[in-house]
Design a protein around this motif. Structure first.
Motif, PDB file in Angstrom:
ATOM      1  N   ASP A  94       0.837  -1.195   0.000  1.00 27.03           N
ATOM      2  CA  ASP A  94       0.000   0.000   0.000  1.00 27.03           C
ATOM      3  C   ASP A  94       0.877   1.252   0.000  1.00 27.03           C
ATOM      4  OD1 ASP A  94      -1.710   2.088   0.503  1.00 27.03           O
ATOM      5  OD2 ASP A  94      -2.670   1.188   2.252  1.00 27.03           O
ATOM      6  N   PRO A  95       0.812   2.110  -1.036  1.00 23.78           N
ATOM      7  CA  PRO A  95       1.694   3.275  -1.089  1.00 23.78           C
ATOM      8  C   PRO A  95       1.379   4.294  -0.016  1.00 23.78           C
ATOM      9  CG  PRO A  95       0.041   3.400  -2.819  1.00 23.78           C
ATOM     10  CD  PRO A  95      -0.077   2.035  -2.199  1.00 23.78           C
ATOM     11  N   PHE A  96       0.215   4.207   0.630  1.00 20.08           N
ATOM     12  CA  PHE A  96      -0.140   5.146   1.683  1.00 20.08           C
ATOM     13  C   PHE A  96       0.265   4.623   3.063  1.00 20.08           C
ATOM     14  CE2 PHE A  96      -3.824   5.973  -1.357  1.00 20.08           C
ATOM     15  CZ  PHE A  96      -3.087   6.887  -2.076  1.00 20.08           C
ATOM     16  N   ALA A  97       0.854   3.426   3.137  1.00 19.98           N
ATOM     17  CA  ALA A  97       1.107   2.818   4.432  1.00 19.98           C
ATOM     18  C   ALA A  97       2.473   3.172   5.002  1.00 19.98           C
ATOM     19  CB  ALA A  97       0.982   1.301   4.323  1.00 19.98           C
ATOM     20  N   SER A  98       3.471   3.409   4.186  1.00 21.61           N
ATOM     21  CA  SER A  98       4.823   3.592   4.683  1.00 21.61           C
ATOM     22  C   SER A  98       5.111   4.960   5.280  1.00 21.61           C
ATOM     23  CB  SER A  98       5.829   3.300   3.550  1.00 21.61           C
ATOM     24  OG  SER A  98       5.744   1.939   3.180  1.00 21.61           O
ATOM     25  N   PRO A  99       4.611   6.069   4.722  1.00 22.16           N
ATOM     26  CA  PRO A  99       4.953   7.376   5.293  1.00 22.16           C
ATOM     27  C   PRO A  99       4.374   7.550   6.693  1.00 22.16           C
ATOM     28  CG  PRO A  99       4.010   7.606   3.093  1.00 22.16           C
ATOM     29  CD  PRO A  99       3.772   6.201   3.536  1.00 22.16           C
ATOM     30  N   ILE A 100       4.971   8.466   7.446  1.00 26.82           N
ATOM     31  CA  ILE A 100       4.453   8.808   8.764  1.00 26.82           C
ATOM     32  C   ILE A 100       3.385   9.882   8.622  1.00 26.82           C
ATOM     33  CG2 ILE A 100       5.034   9.923  10.958  1.00 26.82           C
ATOM     34  CD1 ILE A 100       7.655   8.449  10.929  1.00 26.82           C
ATOM     35  N   PHE A 101       2.300   9.698   9.344  1.00 33.33           N
ATOM     36  CA  PHE A 101       1.219  10.670   9.430  1.00 33.33           C
ATOM     37  C   PHE A 101       1.043  10.968  10.911  1.00 33.33           C
ATOM     38  CE2 PHE A 101      -2.911  11.995   7.238  1.00 33.33           C
ATOM     39  CZ  PHE A 101      -3.318  12.822   8.278  1.00 33.33           C
ATOM     40  N   ASP A 102       1.348  12.187  11.312  1.00 29.57           N
ATOM     41  CA  ASP A 102       1.235  12.586  12.711  1.00 29.57           C
ATOM     42  C   ASP A 102      -0.067  13.362  12.884  1.00 29.57           C
ATOM     43  OD1 ASP A 102       1.494  13.761  15.296  1.00 29.57           O
ATOM     44  OD2 ASP A 102       3.680  13.626  15.135  1.00 29.57           O
ATOM     45  N   ALA A 103      -0.926  12.901  13.780  1.00 31.38           N
ATOM     46  CA  ALA A 103      -2.259  13.484  13.916  1.00 31.38           C
ATOM     47  C   ALA A 103      -2.304  14.703  14.825  1.00 31.38           C
ATOM     48  CB  ALA A 103      -3.244  12.428  14.424  1.00 31.38           C
ATOM     49  N   HIS A 104      -1.155  15.151  15.348  1.00 25.04           N
ATOM     50  CA  HIS A 104      -1.233  16.347  16.191  1.00 25.04           C
ATOM     51  C   HIS A 104       0.112  17.058  16.313  1.00 25.04           C
ATOM     52  CE1 HIS A 104      -3.812  18.628  18.988  1.00 25.04           C
ATOM     53  NE2 HIS A 104      -2.637  19.037  19.440  1.00 25.04           N
ATOM     54  N   LEU A 105       0.227  18.183  15.614  1.00 23.57           N
ATOM     55  CA  LEU A 105       1.409  19.038  15.717  1.00 23.57           C
ATOM     56  C   LEU A 105       0.968  20.494  15.816  1.00 23.57           C
ATOM     57  CD1 LEU A 105       3.790  17.420  13.068  1.00 23.57           C
ATOM     58  CD2 LEU A 105       3.982  17.269  15.567  1.00 23.57           C
ATOM     59  N   ASP A 106       1.499  21.207  16.808  1.00 25.02           N
ATOM     60  CA  ASP A 106       1.158  22.620  17.034  1.00 25.02           C
ATOM     61  C   ASP A 106       2.138  23.519  16.277  1.00 25.02           C
ATOM     62  OD1 ASP A 106      -1.028  22.213  18.859  1.00 25.02           O
ATOM     63  OD2 ASP A 106       0.423  21.719  20.423  1.00 25.02           O
ATOM     64  N   LEU A 107       2.120  23.457  14.965  1.00 22.05           N
ATOM     65  CA  LEU A 107       3.136  24.126  14.162  1.00 22.05           C
ATOM     66  C   LEU A 107       3.012  25.644  14.209  1.00 22.05           C
ATOM     67  CD1 LEU A 107       3.013  21.691  11.118  1.00 22.05           C
ATOM     68  CD2 LEU A 107       4.677  21.704  12.993  1.00 22.05           C
ATOM     69  N   ALA A 108       1.836  26.175  13.877  1.00 24.84           N
ATOM     70  CA  ALA A 108       1.683  27.632  13.853  1.00 24.84           C
ATOM     71  C   ALA A 108       1.764  28.214  15.253  1.00 24.84           C
ATOM     72  CB  ALA A 108       0.365  28.015  13.193  1.00 24.84           C
ATOM     73  N   TYR A 109       1.300  27.490  16.250  1.00 26.39           N
ATOM     74  CA  TYR A 109       1.430  27.978  17.620  1.00 26.39           C
ATOM     75  C   TYR A 109       2.898  28.142  17.983  1.00 26.39           C
ATOM     76  CZ  TYR A 109       1.325  28.255  22.677  1.00 26.39           C
ATOM     77  OH  TYR A 109       1.528  28.655  23.977  1.00 26.39           O
ATOM     78  N   ASN A 110       3.732  27.170  17.606  1.00 33.88           N
ATOM     79  CA  ASN A 110       5.163  27.302  17.874  1.00 33.88           C
ATOM     80  C   ASN A 110       5.767  28.481  17.137  1.00 33.88           C
ATOM     81  OD1 ASN A 110       6.677  25.164  19.610  1.00 33.88           O
ATOM     82  ND2 ASN A 110       4.999  24.045  18.649  1.00 33.88           N
ATOM     83  N   ALA A 111       5.310  28.723  15.918  1.00 28.99           N
ATOM     84  CA  ALA A 111       5.792  29.896  15.190  1.00 28.99           C
ATOM     85  C   ALA A 111       5.400  31.179  15.912  1.00 28.99           C
ATOM     86  CB  ALA A 111       5.241  29.899  13.768  1.00 28.99           C
ATOM     87  N   SER A 112       4.214  31.185  16.541  1.00 31.41           N
ATOM     88  CA  SER A 112       3.777  32.371  17.269  1.00 31.41           C
ATOM     89  C   SER A 112       4.650  32.639  18.484  1.00 31.41           C
ATOM     90  CB  SER A 112       2.308  32.213  17.706  1.00 31.41           C
ATOM     91  OG  SER A 112       2.182  31.343  18.819  1.00 31.41           O
ATOM     92  N   LEU A 113       5.379  31.628  18.954  1.00 31.97           N
ATOM     93  CA  LEU A 113       6.308  31.795  20.066  1.00 31.97           C
ATOM     94  C   LEU A 113       7.672  32.290  19.607  1.00 31.97           C
ATOM     95  CD1 LEU A 113       5.529  28.519  22.077  1.00 31.97           C
ATOM     96  CD2 LEU A 113       4.548  30.793  22.404  1.00 31.97           C
ATOM     97  N   GLY A 114       7.834  32.416  18.286  1.00 34.90           N
ATOM     98  CA  GLY A 114       9.086  32.912  17.728  1.00 34.90           C
ATOM     99  C   GLY A 114       9.976  31.848  17.138  1.00 34.90           C
TER     100      GLY A 114
END
Length: 341
Positions: free
Chosen positions: A10-30
Motif C-alpha cells: 500500500d503506497p499510503f502505508a509507509s509514510p508517517i502521518f502525525d495526527a497532532h502538531l502545534d506548528l503555527a502555535y510554535n511559530a507564534s512563540l518565535g
C-alpha cells in the motif's frame, strides 16, 4: 525504522502521518520551523523546552502529512497574555491560519481539504508536508452559525475542548456540553466536520454521543493505564472505532505511565503498552501517532531515546512487524481519504 520485505505494498502505508502538531502555535512563540533542528535549537526563543520539530526534521523522519492545529491559548489566572473572550481566541486562530498560508506560499506545506489533494501528497515523497487543519479548543468559533466560515477556511476537525471552553468541559475542568456546545456539535455533524475527542470531559462526551458526528482522537492515551480526564476511557476508544476513526498516541512521558512526574522520562516500551491496549480493545487498524511533540513540552519530557523527531520512527520497531506501517501512517491516511471524500 526498519522497512523490510514484510511491509505492505500500500503506497499510503509507509509514510508517517502525525495526527497532532502545534506548528503555527510554535511559530507564534518565535520559533522558525523552516530551520534545520540544530539551528532552531541554537536560536530558540522558548526556554526550558528542547525543540524536537522543524520542517527539515519532519522530512528527515519521513513525515508526509499531519493534522496541524489552530490553537488559541487562554489566559490563566493573573496572566496578561492569552485570550479572555471569543474575539481574543479568534484573533489568535486567524493569525495562525495566516501563518499556514505563508508557509504554503513558500512551498513548505500544502493545506489539504480534498481527498485528491491528500492522495497526491501521500504519494509524493519529495513534496511539501501535507497539513489538515485541526482546531484544538473551539473558542475561536463565534457560534454554530460561524462554523461555515471555518470550514471554508479549511478546518476539517474540531476538538470542542482543551480546558473548559464556551462549548464543553475539558482537561482538569469537568463539565458537560453547554447549549452552545450542543448546537456546535449538531452543525459539525451537518457540515461533515469531524470531532476530536482529545481533551473532552466525560460529561461532555456523553452529550456528544446523543447524536455524534464522525469521531477521532488525534492525541489521547488510555485512561486504563494513566488516570485522569485528559485520557480516553475504553468507552471513548470504542466510540472512535465504531465511528471508523483512529486514535493517536501522545509522546509525553507523564501521559504514558501513571504517577510519573515531569522530571522522569519513561522507557519507550510505555508507548507500546498504550498501543497494545488500544489494539486489544478495538484493533490495530484504529491505532496511529498523534505525538504532540513540542506541544508545550520538549525532548526533556519525551520517552527515552526520543531526542528529536527523527527518533520517532525507531519507536515503531517495538510494534509487531505486520502493524508498523499502519500505525506509522497508513491508518490515518486511509481514514483521511475517506473523510475528505
Amino acid at each position: 525504522m526498519s522497512r523490510g520485505s514484510d511491509q505492505p505494498a500500500d503506497p499510503f502505508a509507509s509514510p508517517i502521518f502525525d495526527a497532532h502538531l502545534d506548528l503555527a502555535y510554535n511559530a507564534s512563540l518565535g520559533r522558525d520551523l523552516t530551520l534545520p533542528l540544530p539551528e532552531l535549537r541554537a536560536a530558540d526563543p522558548v526556554t526550558g523546552q528542547l525543540a524536537t520539530v522543524s520542517f527539515p526534521e519532519l522530512r528527515a523522519a519521513g513525515v508526509r502529512a499531519a493534522f496541524a492545529t489552530l490553537f488559541a491559548m487562554p489566559a490563566g489566572p493573573g496572566e496578561t497574555g492569552g485570550y479572555r473572550d471569543h474575539a481574543g481566541a479568534r484573533k489568535q486562530a486567524l493569525a495562525q491560519l495566516e501563518q499556514y498560508h505563508r508557509w504554503e506560499d513558500a512551498g513548505h506545506v500544502r493545506l489539504l481539504t480534498r481527498a485528491n489533494e491528500a492522495r497526491e501528497v501521500l504519494a509524493t515523497p519529495d513534496g511539501p508536508l501535507g497539513l489538515v487543519l485541526l482546531m484544538e479548543g473551539a473558542d475561536p468559533v463565534r457560534d454554530a452559525a460561524d462554523l461555515p466560515f471555518w470550514v471554508e477556511a479549511g478546518v476539517r476537525v474540531i476538538g470542542p475542548a482543551w480546558g473548559a471552553t464556551r462549548y464543553a468541559g475539558g482537561t482538569d475542568a469537568p463539565g458537560p456540553l453547554t447549549g452552545a456546545g450542543r448546537e456546535l456539535v449538531t452543525a459539525m455533524r451537518e457540515l461533515g466536520v469531524t470531532l476530536d475527542l482529545s481533551h473532552l470531559d466525560d460529561a461532555a462526551f456523553a452529550g456528544v454521543m446523543e447524536a455524534p458526528p464522525a469521531l477521532i482522537a488525534t492525541h489521547a492515551n488510555s485512561r486504563s493505564l494513566v488516570p485522569g480526564n485528559r485520557h480516553l476511557t475504553d468507552e471513548m476508544a470504542r466510540a472512535v472505532a465504531d465511528s471508523g476513526g483512529v486514535i493517536g498516541l501522545v509522546l509525553l512521558s507523564r501521559f504514558l505511565r501513571a504517577g510519573v512526574g515531569d522530571r522522569v522520562r519513561v522507557p519507550p516500551e510505555a508507548v507500546l503498552e498504550h498501543a497494545r491496549h488500544y489494539a486489544e480493545l478495538v484493533g490495530w487498524e484504529h491505532v496511529g501517532l498523534g505525538t504532540d511533540l513540542d506541544g508545550g513540552f520538549g525532548a526533556e519530557k519525551t520517552p527515552l531515546g526520543v531526542e528529536r523527531y527523527a527518533d520517532v520512527p525507531g519507536l515503531l520497531d517495538l510494534l509487531p512487524a505486520e502493524v508498523r506501517a499502519g500505525v506509522a501512517g497508513g491508518n490515518w491516511a486511509r481514514w483521511l481519504l475517506g473523510a475528505l471524500g
